[in-house]
Design an enzyme around this catalytic site. Structure first.
Site, PDB file in Angstrom:
ATOM      1  N   SER A 106       0.830  -1.210   0.000  1.00  0.00           N
ATOM      2  CA  SER A 106       0.000   0.000   0.000  1.00  0.00           C
ATOM      3  C   SER A 106       0.859   1.254   0.000  1.00  0.00           C
ATOM      4  O   SER A 106       2.009   1.249   0.438  1.00  0.00           O
ATOM      5  CB  SER A 106      -0.913   0.006   1.230  1.00  0.00           C
ATOM      6  OG  SER A 106      -1.595  -1.214   1.357  1.00  0.00           O
TER       7      SER A 106
HETATM    8  N1  SAH Z   1      -0.180  -4.672   4.239  1.00  0.00           N
HETATM    9  C1  SAH Z   1       0.391  -5.250   3.058  1.00  0.00           C
HETATM   10  C2  SAH Z   1      -0.514  -5.014   1.869  1.00  0.00           C
HETATM   11  C3  SAH Z   1      -0.664  -6.243   1.050  1.00  0.00           C
HETATM   12  S1  SAH Z   1      -1.921  -6.180  -0.176  1.00  0.00           S
HETATM   13  C4  SAH Z   1       1.807  -4.761   2.831  1.00  0.00           C
HETATM   14  O1  SAH Z   1       2.289  -3.941   3.631  1.00  0.00           O
HETATM   15  O2  SAH Z   1       2.449  -5.223   1.901  1.00  0.00           O
HETATM   16  C5  SAH Z   1      -3.195  -7.098   0.602  1.00  0.00           C
HETATM   17  C6  SAH Z   1      -2.947  -8.544   0.883  1.00  0.00           C
HETATM   18  O3  SAH Z   1      -4.157  -9.105   1.367  1.00  0.00           O
HETATM   19  C7  SAH Z   1      -2.538  -9.392  -0.319  1.00  0.00           C
HETATM   20  O4  SAH Z   1      -1.291  -9.951  -0.072  1.00  0.00           O
HETATM   21  C8  SAH Z   1      -3.630 -10.465  -0.385  1.00  0.00           C
HETATM   22  O5  SAH Z   1      -3.143 -11.739  -0.750  1.00  0.00           O
HETATM   23  C9  SAH Z   1      -4.137 -10.469   1.040  1.00  0.00           C
HETATM   24  N2  SAH Z   1      -5.468 -11.044   1.239  1.00  0.00           N
HETATM   25  C10 SAH Z   1      -6.575 -10.915   0.479  1.00  0.00           C
HETATM   26  N3  SAH Z   1      -7.582 -11.629   1.022  1.00  0.00           N
HETATM   27  C11 SAH Z   1      -7.098 -12.203   2.157  1.00  0.00           C
HETATM   28  C12 SAH Z   1      -7.649 -13.063   3.147  1.00  0.00           C
HETATM   29  N4  SAH Z   1      -8.915 -13.512   3.109  1.00  0.00           N
HETATM   30  N5  SAH Z   1      -6.850 -13.445   4.167  1.00  0.00           N
HETATM   31  C13 SAH Z   1      -5.574 -13.038   4.250  1.00  0.00           C
HETATM   32  N6  SAH Z   1      -4.994 -12.248   3.338  1.00  0.00           N
HETATM   33  C14 SAH Z   1      -5.748 -11.826   2.303  1.00  0.00           C
END
Ligand code: SAH
Length: 265
Positions: free
Chosen positions: A109
């Site tokens: 993000s």
């Molecule tokens: N906070 C993260 C942002 C990652 S993007 C960072 O600092 O990099 C959001 C993430 O949510 C993705 O990796 C995606 O795979 C995950 N995601 C989506 N649905 C999910 C679920 N049901 N449980 C766990 N992770 C999930």
């Protein structure tokens, strides 16, 4: 969870983890925060081409100019090295206010969005947040920042490849209070509940009921949620406060997050 997955290393729980039964990591153990000054951490060549702490401070100064006021969030983001969480080809963009690809179709993000959500989560309190659940570990950047701000962090990722990557990224920080879990965050993580805060980095159609159930009274949830039938494909940031009187929901600005998906992969 699916039997084909290799067992999680001992020091970190798998999912679901037996936190209450694990002598290596009892849930209510005294949490030892290992906080090393950034400059004392082992350095690896990153190709940033400049002093990364200066670039980070400049990023934080811009966040402050944009209206971020929580000094604890600003301090945490000036400590955690975002360039260590992105691919080497993207290192030079690591301190720009932009989301970047982290593999498997996912993104880290924007710093502006991370700081906004963390500020909302903390509600300006002077002390650290207690136990916090993060849904969507991704590359682990926000989990690391949360590790500076909370007593304990449980962060769940549904993609094994990213869960492993986050573990690798976080290893050098040795944040004993950040626990990475592999599983479907749509089910929350009941064993760590109740949470003082829940923060989602992926947006679904609605907030799963179990997240609300796992939130402590007095706790706050911050998550992107689909804006509804009138605005298809659009998301808004939603804040839910759980009070003695019930749930209070506030819809904030429009945001754009990757989708919240069920199941693991
Ligand atoms: N906070 C993260 C942002 C990652 S993007 C960072 O600092 O990099 C959001 C993430 O949510 C993705 O990796 C995606 O795979 C995950 N995601 C989506 N649905 C999910 C679920 N049901 N449980 C766990 N992770 C999930």
């Amino acid at each position: 969870m699916a039997g084909s997955h290799k067992p999680a290393p001992k020091a970190r729980p798998g999912f679901p983890a037996r936190l209450d039964a694990s002598p290596s990591m009892p849930l209510r153990s005294t949490v030892s925060l290992v906080r090393q000054p950034v400059n004392s951490l082992p350095q690896r060549p990153v190709g940033l081409g400049m002093d990364s702490s200066a670039v980070r401070l400049s990023m934080v100064a811009k966040l402050s100019q944009q209206g971020l006021t929580d000094t604890q969030v600003l301090a945490a983001m000036s400590v955690i090295e975002r360039h260590r969480f992105v691919d080497s080809a993207l290192v030079n963009q690591a301190y720009e206010d932009t989301s970047l690809p982290i593999g498997m179709g996912q993104t880290i993000s924007k710093p502006g969005v991370v700081s906004r959500m963390l500020e909302l989560l903390r509600q300006g309190r002077a002390e650290r947040l207690g136990r916090v659940l993060e849904i969507g570990t991704g590359c682990g950047y926000q989990a690391a920042v949360l590790g500076q701000l909370c007593v304990e962090v449980y962060s769940i990722e549904r993609l094994r490849g990213l869960h492993d990557k986050a573990r690798e990224n976080l290893r050098h920080l040795r944040l004993a209070n950040v626990h990475l879990l592999f599983g479907d965050g749509m089910q929350g993580y009941a064993k760590g509940a109740p949470y003082a805060g829940i923060i989602a980095a992926a947006g679904g159609e609605a907030i799963p009921q179990c997240w609300l159930d796992q939130l402590a009274v007095g706790g706050r949830l911050v998550a992107p949620v689909a804006a509804g039938a009138q605005s298809p494909g659009r998301q808004a940031l939603v804040v839910v406060d759980k009070t003695e009187q019930g749930l209070r929901q506030t819809v904030m600005e429009a945001v754009h997050f990757v989708p919240l998906k069920s199941g693991i992969a």
